[in-house]
Motif scaffolding. Structure first.
Motif, mmCIF file in Angstrom:
data_model
loop_
_atom_site.group_PDB
_atom_site.id
_atom_site.type_symbol
_atom_site.label_atom_id
_atom_site.label_comp_id
_atom_site.label_asym_id
_atom_site.label_seq_id
_atom_site.Cartn_x
_atom_site.Cartn_y
_atom_site.Cartn_z
ATOM 1 N N ILE A 135 -15.714 -13.499 -4.912
ATOM 2 C CA ILE A 135 -14.414 -14.176 -4.974
ATOM 3 C C ILE A 135 -14.569 -15.577 -5.563
ATOM 4 O O ILE A 135 -13.788 -15.994 -6.428
ATOM 5 C CB ILE A 135 -13.756 -14.208 -3.579
ATOM 6 C CG1 ILE A 135 -13.307 -12.798 -3.205
ATOM 7 C CG2 ILE A 135 -12.581 -15.182 -3.544
ATOM 8 C CD1 ILE A 135 -12.859 -12.641 -1.790
ATOM 9 N N MET A 136 -15.604 -16.299 -5.130
ATOM 10 C CA MET A 136 -15.807 -17.657 -5.650
ATOM 11 C C MET A 136 -16.085 -17.612 -7.153
ATOM 12 O O MET A 136 -15.565 -18.432 -7.906
ATOM 13 C CB MET A 136 -16.968 -18.358 -4.925
ATOM 14 C CG MET A 136 -16.725 -18.575 -3.448
ATOM 15 S SD MET A 136 -15.093 -19.235 -3.082
ATOM 16 C CE MET A 136 -15.446 -20.950 -2.971
ATOM 17 N N SER A 141 -14.411 -18.775 -12.445
ATOM 18 C CA SER A 141 -14.352 -18.450 -13.874
ATOM 19 C C SER A 141 -12.903 -18.470 -14.353
ATOM 20 O O SER A 141 -12.619 -18.905 -15.450
ATOM 21 C CB SER A 141 -15.034 -17.111 -14.174
ATOM 22 O OG SER A 141 -14.323 -16.074 -13.573
ATOM 23 N N ARG A 142 -11.979 -18.064 -13.476
ATOM 24 C CA ARG A 142 -10.584 -18.054 -13.895
ATOM 25 C C ARG A 142 -10.017 -19.469 -14.009
ATOM 26 O O ARG A 142 -9.477 -19.850 -15.042
ATOM 27 C CB ARG A 142 -9.769 -17.253 -12.879
ATOM 28 C CG ARG A 142 -8.357 -17.058 -13.298
ATOM 29 C CD ARG A 142 -7.646 -16.022 -12.441
ATOM 30 N NE ARG A 142 -6.226 -16.072 -12.694
ATOM 31 C CZ ARG A 142 -5.317 -15.674 -11.819
ATOM 32 N NH1 ARG A 142 -5.678 -15.184 -10.660
ATOM 33 N NH2 ARG A 142 -4.060 -15.751 -12.122
ATOM 34 N N ALA A 144 -11.701 -22.634 -13.439
ATOM 35 C CA ALA A 144 -12.511 -23.681 -14.075
ATOM 36 C C ALA A 144 -12.420 -23.538 -15.589
ATOM 37 O O ALA A 144 -12.317 -24.519 -16.313
ATOM 38 C CB ALA A 144 -13.961 -23.597 -13.590
ATOM 39 N N THR A 145 -12.409 -22.276 -16.100
ATOM 40 C CA THR A 145 -12.306 -22.046 -17.542
ATOM 41 C C THR A 145 -10.940 -22.515 -18.046
ATOM 42 O O THR A 145 -10.827 -23.167 -19.083
ATOM 43 C CB THR A 145 -12.480 -20.537 -17.866
ATOM 44 O OG1 THR A 145 -13.589 -20.078 -17.125
ATOM 45 C CG2 THR A 145 -12.698 -20.300 -19.336
ATOM 46 N N ALA A 146 -9.905 -22.206 -17.278
ATOM 47 C CA ALA A 146 -8.559 -22.579 -17.695
ATOM 48 C C ALA A 146 -8.438 -24.100 -17.838
ATOM 49 O O ALA A 146 -7.773 -24.602 -18.728
ATOM 50 C CB ALA A 146 -7.561 -22.081 -16.672
ATOM 51 N N ARG A 147 -9.159 -24.819 -16.955
ATOM 52 C CA ARG A 147 -9.073 -26.274 -16.949
ATOM 53 C C ARG A 147 -9.814 -26.866 -18.163
ATOM 54 O O ARG A 147 -9.398 -27.871 -18.722
ATOM 55 C CB ARG A 147 -9.677 -26.811 -15.643
ATOM 56 C CG ARG A 147 -9.174 -28.165 -15.253
ATOM 57 C CD ARG A 147 -9.928 -28.681 -14.039
ATOM 58 N NE ARG A 147 -11.361 -28.623 -14.260
ATOM 59 C CZ ARG A 147 -12.258 -28.348 -13.322
ATOM 60 N NH1 ARG A 147 -11.885 -28.067 -12.121
ATOM 61 N NH2 ARG A 147 -13.535 -28.329 -13.610
ATOM 62 N N ALA A 148 -10.964 -26.197 -18.524
ATOM 63 C CA ALA A 148 -11.805 -26.742 -19.600
ATOM 64 C C ALA A 148 -11.216 -26.510 -20.963
ATOM 65 O O ALA A 148 -10.371 -26.698 -21.555
ATOM 66 C CB ALA A 148 -13.160 -26.049 -19.620
#
Ligand SMILES: Cc1cc2nc3c(=O)[nH]c(=O)nc-3n(C[C@H](O)[C@H](O)[C@H](O)COP(=O)(O)O)c2cc1C
Length: 148
Positions: A135-136, A141-142, A144-148
């Motif tokens: 889950i973490m 990945s969902r 943190a990637t969206a933020r970067a």
């Protein structure tokens, strides 16, 4: 350390999201294979829906507690008696080890509704940690990637 309502990796992840660095499980462990309590109590937890508990001693005297709904605890919820529920724990050994669910009070949380089987502690922990990590990973990945 978070306690209350935790039974698996998903609920552990939720607690960590709220700031916890560890979790403690009551109802999940009392219903584990190695737990010394009678099978009747473990089965009652497995069979319980999340609505099958009662909140006792709401107004004291003494601490409030949550327990599985039985004939006794349903009565105590409405009429706790002058001394609260404390006297009911005098016969707790008959419930804990004799399996008489009406002898005393089976302390258990609403999380009973999410516990579906009696499992060895090692399995509970290893599956919990694996699920927590999955889950973490998925969340990071969902989001943190969206933020970067
Ligand atoms: C068998 C059992 C005994 C408990 N005894 C106490 C107790 O003596 N004092 C207390 O504050 N809470 C007691 N609790 C409540 C736990 O603190 C509570 O279950 C804990 O917050 C974990 O929640 P969970 O059952 O949803 O995992 C007990 C719970 C169980 C299942």
């Amino acid at each position: 350390m978070a306690a209350g309502g935790i039974s698996d990796g998903r609920s552990m992840a939720a607690a960590f999201a709220l700031g916890a660095e560890g979790v403690q499980m009551g109802t999940r462990m009392v219903s584990a294979a190695e737990s010394p309590v009678h099978q009747n109590w473990k089965s009652a937890i497995v069979d319980a829906k999340e609505t099958d508990t009662v909140f006792l001693n709401r107004f004291g005297p003494g601490p409030a507690c949550r327990a599985l709904r039985t004939e006794k605890t349903t009565l105590l919820e409405k009429e706790p008696g002058e001394n609260g529920v404390a006297p009911e724990f005098r016969r707790s050994q008959e419930l804990y080890f004799g399996g008489d669910m009406e002898a005393s009070i089976a302390l258990s949380g609403q999380v009973a509704g999410r516990i579906e089987s009696v499992r060895p502690v090692a399995e509970i922990i290893s599956e919990m940690v694996a699920e927590f990590e999955t889950i973490m990973d998925r969340l990071s990945s969902r989001f943190a990637t969206a933020r970067a």
